[in-house]
Design an enzyme around this catalytic site. Structure first.
Site, PDB file in Angstrom:
ATOM      1  N   TYR A 102      -1.629  -0.142  10.250  1.00  0.00           N
ATOM      2  CA  TYR A 102      -1.567  -0.798   8.940  1.00  0.00           C
ATOM      3  C   TYR A 102      -0.302  -0.371   8.193  1.00  0.00           C
ATOM      4  O   TYR A 102       0.402  -1.206   7.613  1.00  0.00           O
ATOM      5  CB  TYR A 102      -2.815  -0.458   8.143  1.00  0.00           C
ATOM      6  CG  TYR A 102      -2.865  -1.067   6.764  1.00  0.00           C
ATOM      7  CD1 TYR A 102      -3.101  -2.426   6.591  1.00  0.00           C
ATOM      8  CD2 TYR A 102      -2.695  -0.285   5.619  1.00  0.00           C
ATOM      9  CE1 TYR A 102      -3.157  -2.993   5.322  1.00  0.00           C
ATOM     10  CE2 TYR A 102      -2.758  -0.831   4.354  1.00  0.00           C
ATOM     11  CZ  TYR A 102      -2.985  -2.187   4.208  1.00  0.00           C
ATOM     12  OH  TYR A 102      -3.032  -2.740   2.947  1.00  0.00           O
ATOM     13  N   SER A 150       0.851  -1.193   0.000  1.00  0.00           N
ATOM     14  CA  SER A 150       0.000   0.000   0.000  1.00  0.00           C
ATOM     15  C   SER A 150       0.883   1.239   0.000  1.00  0.00           C
ATOM     16  O   SER A 150       1.996   1.214   0.543  1.00  0.00           O
ATOM     17  CB  SER A 150      -0.896   0.015   1.240  1.00  0.00           C
ATOM     18  OG  SER A 150      -1.519   1.282   1.405  1.00  0.00           O
TER      19      SER A 150
END
Length: 237
Positions: free
Chosen positions: A156, A143
């Protein structure tokens, strides 16, 4: 004939989204695909779609956070195939978004376990089979927040930053001594359940479908790539 005929692929998080689409795309090119996820029902749906299209797949329901199950999966695959040509590390957990001081330690542990520790376990378990391939490709999904931290995404983002470092290190270790190549792919904004959870007010129709990401992953698997390959898939299809 498919461009991946005779090759074995393993895709994690394959019961839906990018993982499912990637498994279907790889199978359409002739690879036999082992698909893993915690949800058996979702895996069975993906397997059915692959078989209906004339492809072949094997489902392997498992919880990646259970280190022993990863070892058992590797042992079972080795007994049947000996070599692994394509490993797509897609499974991940978003967790709750919020300020760093409010990160729940137990949830953070679960996020790190799945997004980082389990990935290390997968690499360790399948490294011998990857080395046995004539030209294995390891493709990890990441990501943008791993490299560009964003407020409220701390847990995250930290796990994905660690995942990228792990893959970069593994790729560097193998660069001059073997035929295994490692790529890191950032799919960008994609129409997935994780994206919907992170951006509940977003119009999904404006996002590219998982199949667009799967198509690119499949091309990388077919054509190969240079050492330490990175890319971000940003186009809208």
């Amino acid at each position: 004939m498919g461009r991946l005929d005779g090759q074995l692929a393993l895709v994690t998080g394959a019961s839906r989204g990018i993982g499912a689409a990637t498994a279907i795309a790889l199978a359409a090119e002739g690879a036999h695909v082992v698909i893993t996820a915690r949800t058996t029902a979702g895996l069975e749906l993906v397997e059915d779609e692959i078989h209906k299209a004339g492809g072949s797949a094997t489902i392997a329901p498992l919880d990646l956070t259970d280190g022993e199950s990863v070892g058992r999966l590797a042992g079972a695959i080795f007994e049947r195939w000996k070599a692994l040509d394509i490993l797509v590390l897609n499974a991940a957990m978003l967790g709750s978004l919020g300020p760093v001081p409010h990160i729940d330690p137990k949830e953070f542990a679960r996020i790190v376990t799945l997004n980082l520790t389990a990935q290390a376990a997968m690499i360790a378990a399948f490294d011998p089979m990857l080395r046995a391939s004539k030209g294995a490709r390891v493709i990890g999904l990441t990501s943008g927040v791993a490299r560009a931290p964003r407020a409220y995404w701390g847990a995250y983002a930290a796990s994905k930053a660690g995942f990228e470092t792990l893959l970069d290190t593994y790729g560097d270790e193998l660069a001059n001594i073997g035929r295994v190549r490692v790529a890191i792919v950032d799919p960008g904004a994609t129409r997935t359940a994780m994206r919907a959870k992170a951006y509940p007010g977003e119009d999904p129709a404006r996002l590219k479908p998982p199949e667009a990401v799967a198509a690119r992953i499949t091309e990388l698997a077919i054509h190969g790539f240079e050492i330490a390959h990175r890319e971000r898939i940003s186009q809208i299809n």
